[in-house]
Design an enzyme around this catalytic site. Sequence first.
Site, PDB file in Angstrom:
ATOM      1  N   GLY A  56     -19.700  59.778 -11.602  1.00  0.00           N
ATOM      2  CA  GLY A  56     -20.714  58.800 -11.222  1.00  0.00           C
ATOM      3  C   GLY A  56     -21.792  59.474 -10.406  1.00  0.00           C
ATOM      4  O   GLY A  56     -22.052  60.668 -10.541  1.00  0.00           O
ATOM      5  N   CYS A  57     -22.404  58.712  -9.536  1.00  0.00           N
ATOM      6  CA  CYS A  57     -23.495  59.209  -8.704  1.00  0.00           C
ATOM      7  C   CYS A  57     -23.088  60.472  -7.957  1.00  0.00           C
ATOM      8  O   CYS A  57     -22.100  60.478  -7.225  1.00  0.00           O
ATOM      9  CB  CYS A  57     -23.910  58.127  -7.709  1.00  0.00           C
ATOM     10  SG  CYS A  57     -25.144  58.693  -6.536  1.00  0.00           S
ATOM     11  N   PHE A  58     -23.862  61.531  -8.118  1.00  0.00           N
ATOM     12  CA  PHE A  58     -23.475  62.788  -7.469  1.00  0.00           C
ATOM     13  C   PHE A  58     -23.557  62.716  -5.957  1.00  0.00           C
ATOM     14  O   PHE A  58     -22.892  63.476  -5.272  1.00  0.00           O
ATOM     15  CB  PHE A  58     -24.224  64.000  -8.020  1.00  0.00           C
ATOM     16  CG  PHE A  58     -25.710  63.901  -8.182  1.00  0.00           C
ATOM     17  CD1 PHE A  58     -26.522  63.215  -7.303  1.00  0.00           C
ATOM     18  CD2 PHE A  58     -26.317  64.547  -9.246  1.00  0.00           C
ATOM     19  CE1 PHE A  58     -27.896  63.158  -7.464  1.00  0.00           C
ATOM     20  CE2 PHE A  58     -27.699  64.513  -9.425  1.00  0.00           C
ATOM     21  CZ  PHE A  58     -28.482  63.809  -8.527  1.00  0.00           C
TER      22      PHE A  58
END
Length: 175
Positions: free
Chosen positions: A13-15
Amino acid sequence: MEEKYEKAIFAGGCFWCMVHPFDEQPGVISVISGYTGGNVENPTYSQVTTGTTGHTEAVEITFNPSILSYKELVEIYWKQTDPTDALGQFADRGDSYRPVIFYMDDTQKEIAEASRAALQASGRFSKPIVTEIEPAQPFYPAEDYHQDYYRKNRMHYNLYRRGSGRSKFIADNWK
């Protein structure tokens, strides 16, 4: 004697949310937010978010395997993700947010596959474990403002992590 470092690449997902869990582990040298697995060299965030480059947001971890093993990194990785959701992670949807373990060599591949099989066999989740395990592709660091986001923008990061559902899922399923 010179230390030999290795690399690991994980997408979950979002880094922004994938840096902090690894960043302060003993043996981790660096964690870089970036993009991998796509068909455009040196993509930008705005290009990746269109979904047309084929890239996935990921983190590249440089670590000292004599202090922290790849197997231990994989165990940390699982506890940051929903391994039953192939279509993204939490509020972030689409291929650029899919969960993937990108292996650098056959040893990493074997460790990741064995760990995924053990997680599936554990019965922790009623749904199948769908996190992909794929060969590493070129990794491109994200823009500077994405690096160490949890440190530079602590309040926004914490709001985002909670609001996305990640914090609650982790608390409910991994603690």
